[in-house]
Write a protein that holds these residues in place. Structure first.
Motif, short mmCIF file in Angstrom:
data_model
loop_
_atom_site.label_atom_id
_atom_site.label_comp_id
_atom_site.label_asym_id
_atom_site.label_seq_id
_atom_site.Cartn_x
_atom_site.Cartn_y
_atom_site.Cartn_z
N ASP A 198 -45.65 33.50 37.61
CA ASP A 198 -46.75 33.68 38.19
C ASP A 198 -46.52 34.69 37.08
OD1 ASP A 198 -48.93 34.57 39.17
OD2 ASP A 198 -47.98 34.83 40.97
N PHE A 199 -46.61 34.65 34.99
CA PHE A 199 -46.84 35.89 35.49
C PHE A 199 -47.71 36.90 35.26
CE2 PHE A 199 -46.39 37.94 30.84
CZ PHE A 199 -45.41 37.79 30.82
N TYR A 200 -48.94 36.11 35.20
CA TYR A 200 -50.24 37.02 36.13
C TYR A 200 -50.53 36.80 37.42
CZ TYR A 200 -52.46 37.70 30.87
OH TYR A 200 -52.39 38.30 29.97
N MET B 157 -43.62 23.44 34.58
CA MET B 157 -43.71 24.82 34.81
C MET B 157 -41.38 23.87 35.73
SD MET B 157 -45.34 25.78 37.88
CE MET B 157 -46.61 27.44 38.16
N ASP B 158 -41.49 23.00 35.83
CA ASP B 158 -40.20 22.35 36.01
C ASP B 158 -39.42 22.33 34.76
OD1 ASP B 158 -37.98 21.71 37.99
OD2 ASP B 158 -38.60 19.31 37.32
N CYS B 159 -39.80 21.89 33.32
CA CYS B 159 -39.50 21.50 32.51
C CYS B 159 -38.41 23.66 31.55
CB CYS B 159 -40.50 21.68 31.26
SG CYS B 159 -40.98 19.17 31.49
N TYR B 160 -39.59 24.34 31.84
CA TYR B 160 -40.20 25.39 31.06
C TYR B 160 -38.46 26.39 32.00
CZ TYR B 160 -40.49 30.46 31.85
OH TYR B 160 -40.71 32.08 31.48
N GLU B 161 -38.73 26.19 33.68
CA GLU B 161 -37.97 26.74 34.44
C GLU B 161 -36.29 26.48 33.53
OE1 GLU B 161 -38.98 26.39 37.47
OE2 GLU B 161 -40.63 28.36 38.38
N SER B 162 -36.22 25.63 33.87
CA SER B 162 -34.58 24.25 33.21
C SER B 162 -33.97 24.94 32.26
CB SER B 162 -34.61 23.22 33.35
OG SER B 162 -33.74 22.15 33.08
N LYS C 142 -39.53 29.82 21.69
CA LYS C 142 -39.80 28.54 22.60
C LYS C 142 -40.56 29.30 23.55
CE LYS C 142 -37.51 24.23 20.46
NZ LYS C 142 -37.41 25.29 18.84
N LEU C 143 -39.47 30.43 24.13
CA LEU C 143 -39.76 30.01 25.91
C LEU C 143 -41.31 31.13 26.03
CD1 LEU C 143 -36.37 30.59 26.81
CD2 LEU C 143 -37.26 28.95 27.82
N ALA C 144 -41.59 31.97 25.07
CA ALA C 144 -42.47 32.52 25.20
C ALA C 144 -43.35 31.69 25.34
CB ALA C 144 -42.40 33.70 24.21
N LEU D 275 -44.45 30.23 28.50
CA LEU D 275 -45.15 30.93 29.24
C LEU D 275 -46.42 31.02 29.40
CD1 LEU D 275 -44.55 32.71 31.89
CD2 LEU D 275 -43.67 34.11 30.46
N THR D 276 -46.90 31.21 27.58
CA THR D 276 -48.33 31.72 27.15
C THR D 276 -49.04 30.23 28.31
OG1 THR D 276 -47.46 32.92 25.96
CG2 THR D 276 -49.16 32.75 25.22
N GLU D 277 -48.18 29.60 27.44
CA GLU D 277 -49.73 28.26 27.96
C GLU D 277 -49.63 27.91 29.36
OE1 GLU D 277 -51.08 26.91 25.58
OE2 GLU D 277 -50.36 28.20 23.87
N ILE D 278 -48.20 28.09 29.56
CA ILE D 278 -48.56 27.61 31.24
C ILE D 278 -49.49 28.85 31.98
CG2 ILE D 278 -47.38 27.85 33.40
CD1 ILE D 278 -45.63 26.99 31.59
#
Ligand code: FAD
Length: 390
Positions: free
Chosen positions: A8-10, A261-266, A290-292, A295-298
């Motif tokens: 929940d970056f925003y 989200m599950d892929c990003y968090e893992s 890759k991580l940044a 997060l941007t796309e999510i």
């Protein structure tokens, strides 16, 4: 230990009500207890966990948007979306089962069905006592369902149904099927076909590499006598099934974010823990990129569905707006799954991590309910007024 840790970056949670957050928490806890510990095994073994269906009913995941008098939750579309997101965080196949039941079986019966049909089917579908499926696609008609061959004839006291559907989620286990077929004037109607009707069979499709924990099959109609009261009276023509697809596509646009989200968090966890060249791989710029980008796309996808949900609550969301969200968010999730797979190195191909399962699942999600390119053409038509389908 059930505290919700979301992406929940925003501060999107500030846009949600207390009720939305409670619903999300309860589904999140359900997925953690009933799906996550088992899903890898179910997928590896191509096992459809039918025992989960009444549990989905208990937790309110089957037809959450249907009014309570018919067994649904009477919830708004943001709640509905959050439920899909949390279930797909667990697995796209599980979300497919629930989406089909709520948006492609209960929704058409609720919006297009007679009072008798609503009373007969909806409460049992909402509780998970019955499982339903939606038969539109045929072996020779996928992106172009208007060309369907399945048809029925009026035989006085019943309809005689013939034809076949293919790639139908839930089909092998379904108690009822909402089937789209043409009448003698080539007009498309929805019919409710029940298991046990003579001439109706549902052979299973084996050897899928995708959505392995969801069962898929055919619907075969060989002179099936369908009672006249099983025709959905509310609407006919291709727009009737397309209206149902809009409802399901809306849920997919939320669901795909859960898988992402599950892929990003893992990937984030793995990158911080994995040491190469005496440093965590998270310290390398290429991994951070890759991580940044994930997060941007999510975050962009979350804002998209939140706004789409508010439009839907106001009855203003258009088909083209839903196409844009389904296309963008599923493609985004698939890209993130692929990048996350790279971050996990060789471990990313194993069942120790959810990545490869999400990736393979999303290959179906990007194809069903309108392929990636078909949604692009829907948008092209919206922009130019020129349909480029044919
Ligand atoms: P085709 O339509 O043959 O398309 C093949 C390729 O050609 C695609 O890339 C497509 O984008 C492209 N293409 C087609 N037409 C055009 C065009 N005019 N311009 C440019 N490119 C074009 N269906 C149901 O009815 N109910 C279900 O429950 C259901 N569940 C499914 C579950 C799974 C696991 C899968 C894989 C599919 C499911 N489907 C279901 C079917 C799904 O909706 C179809 O697969 C989808 O609509 C695409 O049809 P097709 O596979 O026949 O591909």
């Amino acid at each position: 230990q059930d505290a919700f840790e979301g992406v929940d970056f925003y501060g999107i949670d500030d846009l949600l009500s207390d009720e939305h957050i409670l619903i999300r928490q309860s589904i999140r806890a359900f997925v953690k207890k009933e799906i996550s510990p088992y899903i890898e095994g179910w997928s590896q073994n191509a096992h459809f966990p039918s025992e989960l269906i009444p549990k989905f009913g208990e937790v309110g995941a089957l037809g959450p948007q249907i009014p309570p008098e018919f067994g649904g939750g009477g919830l708004d579309y943001i709640s509905y979306g959050l439920i899909m997101q949390e279930i797909e965080r667990g697995d796209s196949g599980m979300r497919s089962t629930v989406s089909v039941q709520g948006s492609l079986v209960m929704y058409p019966i609720y919006t297009l069905g007679s009072d008798e049909q609503r009373k007969k089917y909806l409460p049992k579908l909402a509780s998970g006592e019955w499982l339903g499926c939606f038969g539109l696609t045929e072996p020779d008609h996928g992106s172009n369902p208007g060309g369907m061959k399945t048809h029925f004839k009026d035989k006085g006291d019943h309809y005689l149904l013939n034809g076949a559907k293919m790639w139908i989620s839930n089909a092998p286990q379904a108690d009822i099927a909402v089937v789209w077929a043409k009448d003698e004037n080539d007009r498309i109607h929805g019919l409710i076909v029940e298991r046990g009707m003579e001439g109706f069979t549902t052979p299973e499709t084996h050897n899928k590499w995708s959505l392995r924990a969801s069962c898929t099959g055919e619907l075969v109609f060989d002179n099936v006598q369908v009672p006249k009261e099983n025709l959905l009276p509310g609407k006919s023509g291709l727009s009737a099934p397309l209206m149902c697809l809009d409802a399901a596509r809306y849920g997919i646009s939320w669901g795909a974010i859960g898988a992402a989200m599950d892929c990003y968090e893992s990937a984030k966890r793995y990158a911080l823990e994995r040491i190469q060249f005496d440093k965590s791989i998270a310290s390398f710029q290429l991994v951070q990129k890759k991580l940044a980008e994930m997060l941007t796309e999510i975050t962009k996808a979350q804002l998209l569905v939140w706004r789409l949900g508010t439009l839907k609550n106001e009855g203003k969301a258009t088909s083209a707006q839903i196409s844009l969200a389904k296309r963008n968010n599923v493609s985004m999730a698939l890209d993130i799954a692929r990048e996350a797979r790279q971050i996990h190195g060789a471990m990313g191909i194993t069942g120790e991590y959810p990545i490869m399962r999400h990736m393979m699942n999303l290959e179906s999600v990007i194809t069903y309910e309108g392929t990636h390119d078909i949604h692009l053409l829907i948008l092209g038509n919206e922009i130019t007024g020129i349909p480029a389908f044919k």
